[in-house]
Design a protein around this motif. Structure first.
Motif, PDB file in Angstrom:
ATOM      1  N   ALA A 317      -7.419 -39.420   8.813  1.00  0.00           N
ATOM      2  CA  ALA A 317      -5.942 -38.718   8.508  1.00  0.00           C
ATOM      3  C   ALA A 317      -5.899 -37.522   7.829  1.00  0.00           C
ATOM      4  N   LEU A 318      -6.809 -37.498   6.838  1.00  0.00           N
ATOM      5  CA  LEU A 318      -6.783 -36.403   6.040  1.00  0.00           C
ATOM      6  C   LEU A 318      -7.668 -35.311   6.668  1.00  0.00           C
ATOM      7  N   ASP A 319      -8.741 -35.567   7.331  1.00  0.00           N
ATOM      8  CA  ASP A 319      -9.317 -34.475   7.838  1.00  0.00           C
ATOM      9  C   ASP A 319      -8.531 -34.108   9.312  1.00  0.00           C
ATOM     10  N   ASN A 320      -7.656 -34.836   9.864  1.00  0.00           N
ATOM     11  CA  ASN A 320      -6.800 -34.249  10.939  1.00  0.00           C
ATOM     12  C   ASN A 320      -5.741 -33.536  10.181  1.00  0.00           C
ATOM     13  N   LEU A 321      -5.188 -33.641   9.159  1.00  0.00           N
ATOM     14  CA  LEU A 321      -4.255 -32.982   8.369  1.00  0.00           C
ATOM     15  C   LEU A 321      -4.830 -31.565   7.967  1.00  0.00           C
ATOM     16  N   LEU A 322      -5.832 -31.661   7.356  1.00  0.00           N
ATOM     17  CA  LEU A 322      -6.694 -30.294   6.917  1.00  0.00           C
ATOM     18  C   LEU A 322      -7.092 -29.317   8.276  1.00  0.00           C
ATOM     19  N   ARG A 323      -7.400 -30.163   9.561  1.00  0.00           N
ATOM     20  CA  ARG A 323      -7.875 -29.438  10.725  1.00  0.00           C
ATOM     21  C   ARG A 323      -6.346 -28.608  11.050  1.00  0.00           C
ATOM     22  N   ARG A 324      -5.273 -29.254  11.072  1.00  0.00           N
ATOM     23  CA  ARG A 324      -3.994 -28.954  11.473  1.00  0.00           C
ATOM     24  C   ARG A 324      -3.416 -27.613  10.532  1.00  0.00           C
ATOM     25  N   LEU A 325      -3.711 -27.948   9.336  1.00  0.00           N
ATOM     26  CA  LEU A 325      -3.258 -26.828   8.412  1.00  0.00           C
ATOM     27  C   LEU A 325      -4.276 -25.631   8.567  1.00  0.00           C
ATOM     28  N   ARG A 326      -5.471 -25.703   8.683  1.00  0.00           N
ATOM     29  CA  ARG A 326      -6.185 -24.291   8.840  1.00  0.00           C
ATOM     30  C   ARG A 326      -5.869 -23.843  10.353  1.00  0.00           C
ATOM     31  N   GLY A 327      -5.508 -24.450  11.097  1.00  0.00           N
ATOM     32  CA  GLY A 327      -4.862 -23.912  12.386  1.00  0.00           C
ATOM     33  C   GLY A 327      -3.957 -23.156  12.156  1.00  0.00           C
ATOM     34  N   TYR A 328      -2.864 -23.886  11.422  1.00  0.00           N
ATOM     35  CA  TYR A 328      -1.758 -23.301  11.208  1.00  0.00           C
ATOM     36  C   TYR A 328      -1.761 -21.965  10.435  1.00  0.00           C
ATOM     37  N   ALA A 329      -2.721 -21.842   9.537  1.00  0.00           N
ATOM     38  CA  ALA A 329      -2.781 -20.720   8.681  1.00  0.00           C
ATOM     39  C   ALA A 329      -3.747 -19.602   9.239  1.00  0.00           C
ATOM     40  N   ALA A 330      -4.172 -20.055  10.521  1.00  0.00           N
ATOM     41  CA  ALA A 330      -5.166 -19.052  11.091  1.00  0.00           C
ATOM     42  C   ALA A 330      -6.588 -18.953  10.251  1.00  0.00           C
ATOM     43  N   GLN A 331      -6.759 -20.218   9.534  1.00  0.00           N
ATOM     44  CA  GLN A 331      -8.024 -20.220   8.816  1.00  0.00           C
ATOM     45  C   GLN A 331      -7.943 -19.677   7.434  1.00  0.00           C
ATOM     46  N   ARG A 332      -6.778 -19.030   7.099  1.00  0.00           N
ATOM     47  CA  ARG A 332      -6.615 -18.476   5.758  1.00  0.00           C
ATOM     48  C   ARG A 332      -5.916 -19.188   4.915  1.00  0.00           C
ATOM     49  N   LEU A 333      -6.424 -19.659   3.965  1.00  0.00           N
ATOM     50  CA  LEU A 333      -5.845 -20.417   2.786  1.00  0.00           C
ATOM     51  C   LEU A 333      -5.896 -19.947   1.571  1.00  0.00           C
ATOM     52  N   ASP A 334      -4.791 -19.471   0.894  1.00  0.00           N
ATOM     53  CA  ASP A 334      -4.415 -18.681  -0.235  1.00  0.00           C
ATOM     54  C   ASP A 334      -4.512 -19.638  -1.541  1.00  0.00           C
ATOM     55  N   ASP A 335      -4.714 -20.883  -1.511  1.00  0.00           N
ATOM     56  CA  ASP A 335      -4.672 -21.664  -2.857  1.00  0.00           C
ATOM     57  C   ASP A 335      -5.582 -22.733  -2.664  1.00  0.00           C
ATOM     58  N   ASP A 336      -5.845 -23.252  -3.665  1.00  0.00           N
ATOM     59  CA  ASP A 336      -6.980 -24.630  -3.572  1.00  0.00           C
ATOM     60  C   ASP A 336      -5.966 -25.692  -3.445  1.00  0.00           C
ATOM     61  N   ILE A 337      -6.420 -27.070  -2.806  1.00  0.00           N
ATOM     62  CA  ILE A 337      -5.651 -28.020  -2.242  1.00  0.00           C
ATOM     63  C   ILE A 337      -6.373 -29.189  -2.844  1.00  0.00           C
ATOM     64  N   ALA A 338      -5.571 -30.046  -3.333  1.00  0.00           N
ATOM     65  CA  ALA A 338      -6.100 -31.646  -3.652  1.00  0.00           C
ATOM     66  C   ALA A 338      -5.200 -32.588  -2.993  1.00  0.00           C
ATOM     67  N   LEU A 339      -5.807 -33.573  -2.339  1.00  0.00           N
ATOM     68  CA  LEU A 339      -5.086 -34.673  -1.668  1.00  0.00           C
ATOM     69  C   LEU A 339      -5.478 -36.138  -1.940  1.00  0.00           C
ATOM     70  N   VAL A 340      -4.624 -37.007  -2.097  1.00  0.00           N
ATOM     71  CA  VAL A 340      -4.998 -38.128  -2.222  1.00  0.00           C
ATOM     72  C   VAL A 340      -4.081 -39.124  -1.367  1.00  0.00           C
ATOM     73  N   LEU A 341      -4.713 -39.715  -0.229  1.00  0.00           N
ATOM     74  CA  LEU A 341      -4.102 -40.545   0.377  1.00  0.00           C
ATOM     75  C   LEU A 341      -4.070 -42.025   0.161  1.00  0.00           C
ATOM     76  N   ALA A 342      -3.068 -42.984  -0.192  1.00  0.00           N
ATOM     77  CA  ALA A 342      -3.221 -44.226  -0.479  1.00  0.00           C
ATOM     78  C   ALA A 342      -2.508 -45.091   0.592  1.00  0.00           C
ATOM     79  N   GLU A 343      -3.016 -46.421   0.816  1.00  0.00           N
ATOM     80  CA  GLU A 343      -2.393 -47.471   1.372  1.00  0.00           C
ATOM     81  C   GLU A 343      -2.845 -48.597   0.960  1.00  0.00           C
ATOM     82  N   ARG A 344      -1.718 -49.743   0.854  1.00  0.00           N
ATOM     83  CA  ARG A 344      -1.992 -51.136   0.507  1.00  0.00           C
ATOM     84  C   ARG A 344      -2.970 -51.901   1.427  1.00  0.00           C
ATOM     85  N   LYS A 345      -3.918 -52.572   1.088  1.00  0.00           N
ATOM     86  CA  LYS A 345      -4.843 -53.254   1.907  1.00  0.00           C
ATOM     87  C   LYS A 345      -3.852 -54.496   2.239  1.00  0.00           C
ATOM     88  N   VAL A 346      -4.028 -54.805   3.729  1.00  0.00           N
ATOM     89  CA  VAL A 346      -3.336 -55.971   4.315  1.00  0.00           C
ATOM     90  C   VAL A 346      -4.463 -57.050   4.426  1.00  0.00           C
TER      91      VAL A 346
END
Length: 351
Positions: A317-346
């Motif tokens: 999910a995070l890899d796909n989000l970052l891929r979408r983000l880079r495409g949206y910004a035409a590969q230009r990122l102007d700031d650092d980004i930190a991400l944490v995605l959490a879910e409760r294990k079932v």
């Protein structure tokens, strides 16, 4: 398997084409038009991207062609021929020197990049795929390839009081931001095991940042504490609220209370405890994610990314989000980004 073209041969293609073109023009433009002094342009082109040896070879070829031009220009041994020959020699030498300086700086930059990567790995150590009953995935993305250390931070601790997470963003860039980020992380790793209250942890971090930061330095932070009763407690210190990502509903921002001051600028606000519904994920992020713009200046629509964030594993999910983000910004990122995605294990139940 076919062999790949050697790097030195690929580097020779463009400067050789330039040299042949200039020699052709010098030989066939007609009497009175002599451009043999420009032969070293090929070496200048090589110096931009080729190795020192390739640049020197092209420079030597340019000088030889300048010397040979005396035959087809009928000026061999004249002052004009000598001046153009010395000009080609001088420009070729400068091209070799330029290539040497460029290659040396690239090597120094490469070493510094490796050091930066090691420092970043020490600062933001790899997180386990799960902590207690919480599945975790994290990503750090630098705005520039050459500088992979910044002030964004995250950490997860399994404490007697619950699984605790901090995600933050230090004001500024460079070594000062890295040092303050390291201080915040070290303080969180200590305070998260000392204080029963998440608010007390935030107050501890605020005191540390206020003590070590400069008058204009601060850090935004979001602290989270996950409980076994399907609730999560937040203390938001001037940070963007987390994104709630249900499996079958649109994503939405969680209300973590009124805006509070960042760490180092005042006492943290009160803790807010919310229900964490089953089959939902939580995305904690720094503002570099939502402040990314497309070529028209429109901000990245994070709330529209629920389908991406709820599909597949957390890492996918995070890899796909970052891929979408880079495409949206035409590969230009102007700031650092930190991400944490959490879910409760079932936990699976026996039939």
């Amino acid at each position: 398997m076919a062999r790949s073209t050697p790097a030195w041969l690929r580097q020779l293609l463009l400067p050789t084409a330039v040299l042949l073109l200039v020699v052709f023009l010098d030989a066939f433009l007609g009497p009175g038009v002599v451009i043999s002094g420009s032969f070293a342009m090929a070496a200048v082109v090589a110096s931009v991207y080729a190795s020192v040896r390739v640049t020197a070879g092209v420079a030597a070829a340019a000088v030889l062609c300048a010397a040979a031009s005396g035959w087809w220009n009928d000026n061999l041994g004249t002052v004009e021929w000598s001046v153009r020959l010395w000009l080609a020699l001088l420009l070729g030498g400068l091209a070799v020197l330029t290539a040497h300086i460029r290659v040396r700086r690239e090597r120094e930059l490469s070493r510094m990049t490796v050091i930066a990567e090691v420092a970043q790995q020490a600062l933001l150590r790899a997180l386990p795929t799960s902590v207690g009953s919480i599945g975790i995935a994290a990503r750090y993305v630098s705005a520039t390839e050459a500088a992979r250390v910044g002030g964004d931070l995250y950490e997860v601790s399994e404490t007697p009081f619950g699984v605790r997470v901090v995600l933050g963003d230090v004001r500024g860039k460079g070594l000062d931001a890295v040092q303050l980020a390291a201080t915040v992380l070290a303080s969180f790793r200590r305070a998260s095991f000392l204080h029963e209250s998440l608010g007390a942890v935030a107050a501890d971090l605020d005191a540390v940042v206020a003590a070590v930061a400069g008058p204009e330095d601060f850090a935004t932070a979001l602290l989270a504490e996950f409980h076994e009763d399907e609730t999560v407690t937040f203390v938001n210190c001037g940070h963007p609220p987390p994104l709630l990502v249900p499996a079958d509903e649109p994503a939405s921002d969680l209300d973590t209370g009124p805006p509070q001051l960042p760490l180092g600028l005042g006492s943290p606000g009160a803790a807010v405890t919310l229900t964490w519904p089953p089959r939902t994920r939580l995305l904690l992020f720094t503002d570099g994610l939502v402040e990314t713009r497309d070529l028209n200046g429109a901000f990245f629509p994070l709330s529209d990314q629920g389908a991406i964030l709820s599909a597949g594993s957390l890492d996918e999910a995070l890899d796909n989000l970052l891929r979408r983000l880079r495409g949206y910004a035409a590969q230009r990122l102007d700031d650092d980004i930190a991400l944490v995605l959490a879910e409760r294990k079932v936990e699976s139940t026996a039939p």
